[in-house]
Design a protein around this motif. Structure first.
Motif, PDB file in Angstrom:
ATOM      1  N   MET A  52     -46.220 -20.327 -37.157  1.00  0.00           N
ATOM      2  CA  MET A  52     -45.430 -19.854 -38.291  1.00  0.00           C
ATOM      3  C   MET A  52     -45.684 -20.773 -39.491  1.00  0.00           C
ATOM      4  SD  MET A  52     -41.878 -19.083 -36.243  1.00  0.00           S
ATOM      5  CE  MET A  52     -40.976 -18.891 -37.783  1.00  0.00           C
ATOM      6  N   ILE A  53     -46.733 -20.471 -40.235  1.00  0.00           N
ATOM      7  CA  ILE A  53     -47.101 -21.321 -41.375  1.00  0.00           C
ATOM      8  C   ILE A  53     -46.262 -20.944 -42.590  1.00  0.00           C
ATOM      9  CG2 ILE A  53     -48.958 -21.944 -42.964  1.00  0.00           C
ATOM     10  CD1 ILE A  53     -50.910 -21.500 -40.638  1.00  0.00           C
ATOM     11  N   HIS A  54     -45.441 -21.873 -43.042  1.00  0.00           N
ATOM     12  CA  HIS A  54     -44.558 -21.626 -44.183  1.00  0.00           C
ATOM     13  C   HIS A  54     -45.031 -22.319 -45.455  1.00  0.00           C
ATOM     14  CE1 HIS A  54     -40.705 -19.617 -42.719  1.00  0.00           C
ATOM     15  NE2 HIS A  54     -41.559 -19.533 -41.714  1.00  0.00           N
ATOM     16  N   HIS A  55     -45.844 -23.361 -45.317  1.00  0.00           N
ATOM     17  CA  HIS A  55     -46.302 -24.095 -46.493  1.00  0.00           C
ATOM     18  C   HIS A  55     -47.753 -24.532 -46.291  1.00  0.00           C
ATOM     19  CE1 HIS A  55     -42.015 -24.439 -47.497  1.00  0.00           C
ATOM     20  NE2 HIS A  55     -41.832 -24.920 -46.280  1.00  0.00           N
ATOM     21  N   GLU A  56     -48.564 -24.404 -47.335  1.00  0.00           N
ATOM     22  CA  GLU A  56     -49.923 -24.952 -47.359  1.00  0.00           C
ATOM     23  C   GLU A  56     -49.995 -25.934 -48.523  1.00  0.00           C
ATOM     24  OE1 GLU A  56     -53.405 -22.584 -46.893  1.00  0.00           O
ATOM     25  OE2 GLU A  56     -52.343 -20.996 -45.813  1.00  0.00           O
ATOM     26  N   VAL A  57     -50.458 -27.139 -48.252  1.00  0.00           N
ATOM     27  CA  VAL A  57     -50.475 -28.194 -49.269  1.00  0.00           C
ATOM     28  C   VAL A  57     -51.876 -28.799 -49.366  1.00  0.00           C
ATOM     29  CG1 VAL A  57     -48.039 -28.720 -48.917  1.00  0.00           C
ATOM     30  CG2 VAL A  57     -49.780 -29.961 -47.606  1.00  0.00           C
ATOM     31  N   LYS A  58     -52.100 -29.544 -50.447  1.00  0.00           N
ATOM     32  CA  LYS A  58     -53.417 -30.135 -50.671  1.00  0.00           C
ATOM     33  C   LYS A  58     -53.507 -31.591 -50.212  1.00  0.00           C
ATOM     34  CE  LYS A  58     -54.674 -27.177 -54.580  1.00  0.00           C
ATOM     35  NZ  LYS A  58     -55.114 -27.130 -56.010  1.00  0.00           N
ATOM     36  N   GLU A  59     -52.375 -32.271 -50.105  1.00  0.00           N
ATOM     37  CA  GLU A  59     -52.382 -33.695 -49.785  1.00  0.00           C
ATOM     38  C   GLU A  59     -51.582 -33.978 -48.515  1.00  0.00           C
ATOM     39  OE1 GLU A  59     -54.083 -36.074 -51.156  1.00  0.00           O
ATOM     40  OE2 GLU A  59     -54.925 -34.818 -52.752  1.00  0.00           O
ATOM     41  N   PRO A  60     -52.085 -34.879 -47.665  1.00  0.00           N
ATOM     42  CA  PRO A  60     -51.330 -35.230 -46.448  1.00  0.00           C
ATOM     43  C   PRO A  60     -49.983 -35.867 -46.748  1.00  0.00           C
ATOM     44  CG  PRO A  60     -53.252 -36.666 -46.747  1.00  0.00           C
ATOM     45  CD  PRO A  60     -53.388 -35.547 -47.719  1.00  0.00           C
TER      46      PRO A  60
END
Length: 302
Positions: free
Chosen positions: A228-236
């Motif tokens: 269940m992917i709710h957020h995709e981000v660019k930085e760890p």
């Protein structure tokens, strides 16, 4: 016709202006991109058409469209400027090699591993070498390796898939772990299986930046569920900030636990998902300086 460039009748500026109009299909937007006013831009395009003896654009009050000849010239200009960039970067790369300078593009999480220790030990043994570190996503690293802007890319294991004509060497070995908020129901577990996380909201790295997320997704699917992917981000850092706030869980490289994070629990998972660092490089264009460093860092993993 072969003397049009050398004679100065067709200039790089003309071709640059033409390409800007062709890409934008609008004189005003092209002028803004080039930081020039419209009149000199239009003048250069007319001069180019006169020299070539053809019409490159169909113009009306609203639109600009390429003619058949204009489309052909755009294709050629794309190739010309790509070749110029590649040629110039090849010269710059040769100069770097002569001065023992290595440009390294790397993901920010590489700093959370022992990679910097490898750099320190290498420079201790070879003090004449210098490094330039440039933070880049794996996708950016691959592009810059191909145009010779960087000499080596440092990314995660998943980003060594389907990279032809580039090559890679493994430089660290580690697996993924679960990162959970410290108030999570599973916070006290010693180990977890992925399937136990099937109902959890997940934050992941952007799929446009790295293949790491695709590897996580495929591992979850092998365990019998789709995450269940709710957020995709660019930085760890951003990814673990979501975990700290209790907004989601994450599957991250084990080395992340060595960076101090308040309110985050790192728990090993039973499934072995590789997450070690790899060195990406262009074998056909690598210099002796680059090969020397690659031999050093890969030998430390043996």
């Amino acid at each position: 016709m072969n003397n049009l460039i050398l004679s100065g009748r067709i200039t790089i500026r003309m071709l640059k202006y033409f390409l800007a109009v062709a890409d934008n299909q609008h004189f005003g937007k092209a002028a803004e991109q080039l930081n020039v006013s419209k009149p000199p831009l239009s003048t250069k395009i007319r001069e180019l058409e006169e020299v070539l003896g053809t019409t490159l654009f169909l113009r009306d009050s609203r639109n600009v469209q390429l003619t058949a000849t204009g489309k052909l010239l755009k294709e050629e200009c794309d190739r010309i400027f790509a070749l110029m960039d590649s040629s110039i970067n090849t010269i710059i790369k040769a100069e770097r090699s002569q001065k023992n300078i290595i440009n390294i593009g790397l993901v920010s999480s590489a700093f959370w591993t022992n990679f910097l220790t490898d750099i320190y030990d290498f420079q201790k043994s070879y003090p004449s070498y210098e490094f330039n570190f440039i933070e880049m996503s794996p996708m950016e690293q691959k592009e810059n390796l191909l145009n010779n802007t960087i000499d080596i890319g440092i990314a995660r294991h998943a980003d060594c898939w389907n990279i032809h004509p580039l090559s890679y060497s493994s430089i660290t070995s580690e697996s993924m772990m679960a990162a959970l908020p410290d108030n999570h129901r599973l916070k006290s577990r010693k180990r977890l299986s992925l399937v136990e996380l099937k109902d959890e909201k997940m934050v992941v790295m952007s799929r446009s930046q790295s293949s790491q997320t695709q590897l996580v997704i495929e591992s979850c699917q092998a365990a019998g569920f789709h995450p269940m992917i709710h957020h995709e981000v660019k930085e760890p850092h951003t990814m673990l900030a979501f975990v700290t706030a209790g907004r989601a869980i994450a599957i991250v490289p084990a080395s992340f636990k060595y960076h101090k994070w308040k309110h985050v629990r790192f728990i090993p998972i039973n499934e072995q998902i590789p997450a070690g660092l790899v060195a990406l490089y262009n074998k056909s264009g690598s210099s002796p300086v680059t090969e020397h460093f690659l031999d050093f860092i890969t030998s430390r993993q043996e």
